[in-house]
Design a protein around this motif. Structure first.
Motif, PDB file in Angstrom:
ATOM      1  N   ARG A  23      23.941  38.875  19.619  1.00 40.77           N
ATOM      2  CA  ARG A  23      23.712  38.474  21.015  1.00 40.77           C
ATOM      3  C   ARG A  23      22.508  37.538  21.154  1.00 40.77           C
ATOM      4  O   ARG A  23      22.005  37.338  22.246  1.00 40.77           O
ATOM      5  CB  ARG A  23      23.519  39.712  21.887  1.00 40.77           C
ATOM      6  N   PHE A  24      22.067  36.982  20.068  1.00 40.51           N
ATOM      7  CA  PHE A  24      20.883  36.127  20.036  1.00 40.51           C
ATOM      8  C   PHE A  24      20.984  34.966  21.036  1.00 40.51           C
ATOM      9  O   PHE A  24      20.023  34.641  21.717  1.00 40.51           O
ATOM     10  CB  PHE A  24      20.691  35.586  18.611  1.00 40.51           C
ATOM     11  N   LYS A  25      22.160  34.361  21.128  1.00 34.54           N
ATOM     12  CA  LYS A  25      22.354  33.194  22.002  1.00 34.54           C
ATOM     13  C   LYS A  25      23.079  33.547  23.297  1.00 34.54           C
ATOM     14  O   LYS A  25      23.549  32.662  24.003  1.00 34.54           O
ATOM     15  CB  LYS A  25      23.143  32.116  21.256  1.00 34.54           C
ATOM     16  N   LYS A  26      23.158  34.836  23.608  1.00 31.71           N
ATOM     17  CA  LYS A  26      23.918  35.258  24.782  1.00 31.71           C
ATOM     18  C   LYS A  26      23.020  35.876  25.845  1.00 31.71           C
ATOM     19  O   LYS A  26      21.998  36.469  25.546  1.00 31.71           O
ATOM     20  CB  LYS A  26      24.993  36.266  24.368  1.00 31.71           C
ATOM     21  N   LYS A  27      23.469  35.752  27.072  1.00 27.55           N
ATOM     22  CA  LYS A  27      22.767  36.374  28.197  1.00 27.55           C
ATOM     23  C   LYS A  27      23.098  37.868  28.216  1.00 27.55           C
ATOM     24  O   LYS A  27      24.216  38.264  27.931  1.00 27.55           O
ATOM     25  CB  LYS A  27      23.223  35.723  29.499  1.00 27.55           C
ATOM     26  N   THR A  28      22.091  38.667  28.504  1.00 27.17           N
ATOM     27  CA  THR A  28      22.310  40.104  28.718  1.00 27.17           C
ATOM     28  C   THR A  28      21.529  40.501  29.966  1.00 27.17           C
ATOM     29  O   THR A  28      20.613  39.778  30.386  1.00 27.17           O
ATOM     30  CB  THR A  28      21.820  40.959  27.517  1.00 27.17           C
ATOM     31  N   PRO A  29      21.852  41.639  30.562  1.00 23.06           N
ATOM     32  CA  PRO A  29      21.123  42.059  31.771  1.00 23.06           C
ATOM     33  C   PRO A  29      19.662  42.418  31.499  1.00 23.06           C
ATOM     34  O   PRO A  29      18.891  42.584  32.427  1.00 23.06           O
ATOM     35  CB  PRO A  29      21.880  43.303  32.241  1.00 23.06           C
ATOM     36  N   TYR A  30      19.298  42.534  30.226  1.00 25.27           N
ATOM     37  CA  TYR A  30      17.946  42.977  29.893  1.00 25.27           C
ATOM     38  C   TYR A  30      17.037  41.846  29.407  1.00 25.27           C
ATOM     39  O   TYR A  30      15.877  42.076  29.109  1.00 25.27           O
ATOM     40  CB  TYR A  30      18.016  44.084  28.830  1.00 25.27           C
ATOM     41  N   ARG A  31      17.525  40.638  29.342  1.00 24.16           N
ATOM     42  CA  ARG A  31      16.704  39.504  28.919  1.00 24.16           C
ATOM     43  C   ARG A  31      15.598  39.267  29.944  1.00 24.16           C
ATOM     44  O   ARG A  31      15.810  39.375  31.145  1.00 24.16           O
ATOM     45  CB  ARG A  31      17.539  38.238  28.825  1.00 24.16           C
ATOM     46  N   GLY A  32      14.440  38.908  29.435  1.00 26.59           N
ATOM     47  CA  GLY A  32      13.311  38.632  30.319  1.00 26.59           C
ATOM     48  C   GLY A  32      13.584  37.451  31.223  1.00 26.59           C
ATOM     49  O   GLY A  32      14.294  36.520  30.856  1.00 26.59           O
ATOM     50  N   SER A  33      13.038  37.516  32.423  1.00 28.78           N
ATOM     51  CA  SER A  33      13.192  36.468  33.433  1.00 28.78           C
ATOM     52  C   SER A  33      14.678  36.284  33.716  1.00 28.78           C
ATOM     53  O   SER A  33      15.407  37.246  33.882  1.00 28.78           O
ATOM     54  CB  SER A  33      12.513  35.180  32.962  1.00 28.78           C
ATOM     55  N   SER A  34      15.132  35.060  33.772  1.00 23.73           N
ATOM     56  CA  SER A  34      16.563  34.796  33.967  1.00 23.73           C
ATOM     57  C   SER A  34      17.114  34.094  32.730  1.00 23.73           C
ATOM     58  O   SER A  34      17.985  33.233  32.823  1.00 23.73           O
ATOM     59  CB  SER A  34      16.775  33.943  35.224  1.00 23.73           C
TER      60      SER A  34
END
Length: 123
Positions: A23-34
């Motif tokens: 998931r390195f290049k993917k958005k997740t709900p837990y990523r910092g900021s947006s």
């Protein structure tokens, strides 16, 4: 208790590899900021790409250490201790950029699980 400890080690291992490799290049709900990727997340924290790879390498090394500790229990406090320190750093970074507490949940969970592994190993 032994099965619970092994389960936690496997859970942390799989989750860490999932975040840092799949998931390195993917958005997740837990990523910092947006942020939409790990690079964007570390940039939001004000950290360089070099630090991102250092942190990722340390997290993967810690996760591998936890898997190895299933057979070599003496590794447990070192691998879990490193993971706990890294999770404290992650929580601090989320707080630094005023993320909602929800975004810190995985780091908090891994911190608690890592501390649990240390305590169980020592006692």
């Amino acid at each position: 208790m032994e099965l619970l400890v092994i389960g936690i080690k496997i859970f942390i291992f799989i989750s860490t590899l999932n975040v840092w490799l799949f998931r390195f290049k993917k958005k997740t709900p837990y990523r910092g900021s947006s942020s939409n990727s790990m690079r964007e997340e570390f940039a939001a924290y004000g950290l360089s790409e070099s630090i991102m790879y250092l942190v990722g390498g340390l997290k993967i090394a810690s996760a591998l250490g936890l898997i190895l500790s299933i057979w070599f229990s003496w590794i447990t406090p070192y691998a879990a201790g490193l993971m706990a320190v890294l999770m404290l750093g992650a929580i601090f970074m989320h707080l630094k950029i005023n993320d909602p507490l929800k975004k810190s949940f995985p780091a908090f969970l891994f911190l608690v699980l890592s501390l649990f592994l240390i305590v169980v190993h020592l006692f």
